[in-house]
Design a protein around this motif. Structure first.
Motif: not given
Length: 454
Positions: A232-239
């Motif tokens: 799995l590849h991380a594409r977007d992050w949100t706090y």
């Protein structure tokens, strides 16, 4: 009722009605108005760009899924509405803030006709997704709480499109009996996850997205993970922050109490620290090391938390019980402090105001490291160097590249980076300007063989 149909009725009266019919039969006009305002605030915040998600926010009656709350509470875009609590009063189910739900749905990159899995029911989020994948799409939502499942079944039946299937079960197992050929077109997890269930990856279609609030050393981020085979590849992050998992994969945070319960070491990942000697160290002299790195008021430094957590050995978090606060540690208000423990010594990160001003932009605070114990000075310098490295290489660049690999993947098959092992997965973080500890060790060995090691 026409007069005469039922005996004894009073005379017929006329009542005023809304000029604009409400969007959903029977809902008050105020709900329509508040829903439009909520949607505009979410759009203005930059959380939703697609027309499909915007239309879902404008259409799905959020208040029908939070009947315990006043209309203005239901349509507060920045408020999570608690819908169930346990015996201690802790929230165990809620309807998350509208901006966060919209953001996570956007990360799924959905299209009409898709079938989506959701773990953690409440009804409203599932209906938003159903609206986006309409008219032929479908949502399968799973929750382990019979009360939550019953509510969700009722609300989706009364105020939904008929495209949501509600199941009682442990969401960490997915929904194999309802998975379409090739896997789900998207999966959304709506509770904090310490680990990533293998079922979520295995039941996800190739190239599609799993969005979940993942705990990394106690810091939670909603991450969009795209499947490529077993990785799995991380594409977007949100706090963000959600209620914690209560299923088979639930985990209690290992905690060590210090100073009579005034302080607590929280260690979610890795090997718990050896607290021997810390009680005496805390009563000894304190080392203070200024980092020279400052931030403005209201400026986000959320990547610093993860940078320290994933690159510093022996990382943990220092929490303060403010009801017992004697001033022993200057833990920042409203948060735990990043900390490291080693050889009976402790160092933690705090901040002090160095420039005041009338507005948040004018105020600045400097990161300071406090340390105790025989090697406290060394730990303080190590943490200060971490903050300076973040300032030089990471600040302003966003989150790192991250990949998630199945547990048991050999080290030589992992990409270069800092590895964080969970029970079912191995996370690899690749930060700008950083090498992994393994790479640094290998480089040192090469230098030693060449006669250049010191």
């Amino acid at each position: 009722m026409w007069p005469g149909v039922l005996p004894g009725l009073p005379p017929v009266h006329a009542y005023p009605h809304a000029i604009t019919p409400p969007a959903v039969d029977g809902e008050p006009t105020e709900a329509v108005h508040l829903r439009q305002k909520m949607t505009e605030r979410v759009i203005a915040g930059g959380w939703v760009l697609s027309a499909a998600v915007q239309d879902a926010l404008r259409t799905v009656p959020r208040h029908r899924f939070t009947p315990e709350s006043p209309l203005r509470t239901a349509y507060d875009d920045d408020l999570a509405v608690v819908t169930s609590r346990d015996e201690s009063g802790t929230a165990v189910s809620s309807v998350s803030a509208a901006w966060l739900q919209a953001d996570m749905i956007e990360k799924l990159r959905l299209e009409p006709g898709m079938t989506v899995f959701e773990a953690g029911s409440g009804g409203y989020n599932a209906e938003l997704i159903a609206h986006v994948v309409a008219p032929a799409g479908h949502v399968v939502t799973v929750d382990l709480d019979p009360y939550v499942v019953q509510r969700t079944q009722r609300f989706t039946a009364e105020a939904g499109r008929g495209q949501v299937t509600v199941l009682l079960g442990d969401g960490s197992q997915g929904a194999p009996g309802h998975m379409p050929r090739g896997g789900f077109d998207g999966s959304a997890i709506t509770h904090n996850c310490w680990d990533i269930s293998p079922a979520w990856r295995e039941q996800l279609a190739e190239g599609r997205y799993l969005v979940l609030p993942l705990e990394i050393h106690g810091y939670t981020r909603a991450i969009a993970l795209q499947r490529h085979g077993d990785v799995l590849h991380a594409r977007d992050w949100t706090y963000c922050g959600f209620v914690r998992d209560r299923g088979a994969a639930a985990r209690t945070t290992p905690t060590t109490s210090l100073a009579g319960g005034e302080l607590h070491l929280c260690h979610e990942d890795g090997t718990p620290p050896d607290a021997a000697g810390l009680e005496g160290a805390l009563r000894g002299p304190r080392h203070e090391v200024p980092t020279g790195v400052t931030v403005a008021g209201m400026e986000s430094f959320e990547t610093l938390q993860l940078y320290a957590a994933t690159t510093l050995p022996a990382f943990c978090r220092l929490a303060l019980d403010r009801s017992r606060d004697t001033g022993l540690a200057a833990v920042p208000r409203g948060a735990d402090a990043a900390a490291i423990v080693e050889d009976g010594s402790l160092a933690y990160l705090t901040n002090v105001l160095v420039k005041d001003g009338e507005s948040p932009k004018e105020r600045r605070s400097e990161f300071i490291v406090h340390a105790f114990g025989p090697v406290g000075a060394r730990l303080a310098e190590r943490m200060a160097a971490c903050v300076r490295s973040w300032d030089q290489h990471v600040r302003g660049t966003g989150y790192p590249q991250m990949t998630v690999h199945p547990a048991g993947t050999p080290d030589h098959e992992l990409p270069t980076g800092h590895v964080l092992d969970k029970t079912s997965s191995r996370l690899v973080f690749q930060w700008p300007g950083q090498r992994s500890a393994a790479q640094a060790t290998a480089d040192a060995a090469v230098l030693a063989e060449a006669g250049g090691g010191r």
